[in-house]
Design an enzyme around this catalytic site. Sequence first.
Site, short mmCIF file in Angstrom:
data_model
loop_
_atom_site.label_atom_id
_atom_site.label_comp_id
_atom_site.label_asym_id
_atom_site.label_seq_id
_atom_site.Cartn_x
_atom_site.Cartn_y
_atom_site.Cartn_z
CG ASP A 126 23.68 7.59 16.14
OD1 ASP A 126 24.50 7.29 17.01
OD2 ASP A 126 22.44 7.60 16.32
CE LYS A 148 21.46 2.29 18.88
NZ LYS A 148 21.97 3.67 19.07
CG MET A 263 13.88 3.59 12.20
SD MET A 263 14.10 3.74 13.99
CE MET A 263 12.66 4.74 14.41
#
Length: 334
Positions: A126, A148, A263
């Site tokens: 990632d 991402k 997040m």
Amino acid sequence: MSPELSFAGLSVLLARVHPHTVATVHALLDDGARVTVASRPEALPTSLRDLAERGLVALDAQADPTAFDVVLRGDPSARPAPAGTEAPGTRTVGSVTLLGGGLGDPSLITVAGIEAIRVADVIVHDRLAPLSALRHARDDVEVVDVGKIPRGEFTPQERINELLVEHALAGRNVLRFKGGDNFVFGRGGEEAEACTARGIPVAVIPGISSSIAAPALAGIPVTHRTLVQGFTVVSAHVPPGDPRSTLDWGAIARSRTTVVVLMGVATLGAVAATLVGEGLAPSTPAAFVADAGLPSMRTVRAPLSQIDAVARAAGLGAPAVVVIGDVAALDVLA
């Protein structure tokens, strides 16, 4: 990069993009270099494009090599594999290792994690993993970028699961390399289930979760004997009131624990307003820790009712961890 070399303060041009470029760029940034990649954004893997969008790396497809202190042109992945290395596909079934890399500082990876990088045939990573640690990988390793970008390009989780399974069934030693810990909002559980369902052995090497590491690096203990006896970690990738949210924000507001929000950059305003509406005082201390573990790390503090506006005014964005509670006013490292 050789550990004997230092690029601190130098301007460095990477003239070509190859499978090891991500690791090289992160190592250069860790060393304090000013990095330019001779490429257009659309030609970059996700993790490099993310660095460029965050202003950590410059892009110039027409860069003049003579304007830089150092120009790196080679592709280390083109060198032959070390003698005695097992060829991919010679095993009947390979394996998958889930490695949590902690925060951006590669020195925070465990010894077991470095060894897993050294022996991997395939590394699926990632964007928030400490990618300069990939310099420990074999020269013939296959590196797959599935990073991402928030509200941007991403590889669907189902496809990531398929990649792990496909490579392992081809007899490869597969390393799934993520930032933080794979089992703390890292979808490691889903990936492990997908592999074990196909008879693939799975190993787990835990990492330091950003939920405790980011506050710690900012001088914020998430627990403190005289202030708070616990902490609650939540994901705010969807805002309060969204049908996809399963959190009881009222219970969180009444928990009398430190609240750590992951997040939650895009939803922070809604989170703060909901917690205030559920009974937390608007003056409750809050801290916004961005880019924890990276040279670009920054922290701002403000009352809960103002933390979103203060962070935005400071130009801070993802990746970030938000801490809410009395401990957020502390900086025990100052």
